[in-house]
Scaffold this motif. Sequence first.
Motif, PDB file in Angstrom:
ATOM      1  N   ARG A 104       2.531   4.505   1.351  1.00 59.19           N
ATOM      2  CA  ARG A 104       2.998   4.736   2.710  1.00 59.19           C
ATOM      3  C   ARG A 104       3.125   6.195   3.107  1.00 59.19           C
TER       4      ARG A 104
ATOM      5  N   ARG B 191       0.838  -1.203   0.000  1.00 63.88           N
ATOM      6  CA  ARG B 191       0.000   0.000   0.000  1.00 63.88           C
ATOM      7  C   ARG B 191       0.867   1.244   0.000  1.00 63.88           C
TER       8      ARG B 191
ATOM      9  N   VAL C 147      -0.037   5.956   6.592  1.00 62.41           N
ATOM     10  CA  VAL C 147      -0.551   4.837   7.391  1.00 62.41           C
ATOM     11  C   VAL C 147      -1.005   5.331   8.770  1.00 62.41           C
TER      12      VAL C 147
END
Lengths: 91, 215
Positions: free
Chosen positions: B75, B73, B108
């Motif tokens: 970051r 994903r 995140v």
Amino acid sequence: MKLLLALSLLFSLTFGGELIMRVDGLACAFCAYGLEKKLKKLKGVKRVEISLNRGIVRLEIDQSFEYTREDLENIVRESGFVLREVRRSGE
Amino acid sequence: MKRAILLLLALTIAGFSHEPIFGLGPGTIFKGGVGIEAEYVREGDFRGIATEVLYGLTEDVSLTLRALQGFERFRGGAFRVKVRVWKDYERGRVDALSFIGGMTTDAVGGTSYFLGGVAVGRESRRWYFFADVRTADRFYADTAVGIRPWLTEYLKPDLVLLSELNYEQKGNKRFLFLSPAFFFTYRNLAVKGGVQIPASGADAERYALSVEVHF
């Protein structure tokens, strides 16, 4: 007054043909690329040769184009270096 | 936690051309110059690609946008301004001092940090010396020395070997790394890489390998 006159003469000198420039700060080839790129953008420039170990840049310019020392100083400065000396080849 | 540490590190480093791989140097790109870098980052089980775009506003002011994409994903991202405030030249050598400022965002954790620091360095035909201190989510201090074994001319392949010492501190946690690194350049193309070997406080190596092109 004499100093001002001398300075104005110095900066009004124009250069064409084959030039030899002494450029300080040329430490690496990757950084020198910017200088080569900017010099090659000048109208009439036919060849650029950079010697890192000697701190010398040879510039071949078509005789119909001329540049002042100030022009060359600005290009070298914007590339991240300093022009210390410029002269015609053979002088 | 470890991933968060790596994220901030990966967003904060991003050296430029002949600079330390994990620390920072004072170098700026030429006026109007554009640099694009893609860097593979690895620590423990984390893998990601950091991409960076660099622009020379003037020969002394560089702007950098950086994004870190994990293999799983996105970051985070960072924006930096580097301002070279002092420089001294002689044949084949430049000494410089730069200030660095900016912001990094952890996608995140949803947090952002201001970046601030100062870097000083000497680049010469044979030797390189760098030192910097930075703050973001933690305090960083780095030193590096480099050598060019062969004084190859322009338009020839060029190799510089580096040894870095990287220190990080966040609260009571302290990390020290010894980091061998290299940069290999050919004209406007650079390949850089290094590994941070834990000397104190950390238990995993960090790896970085990047390709950078200037236009």
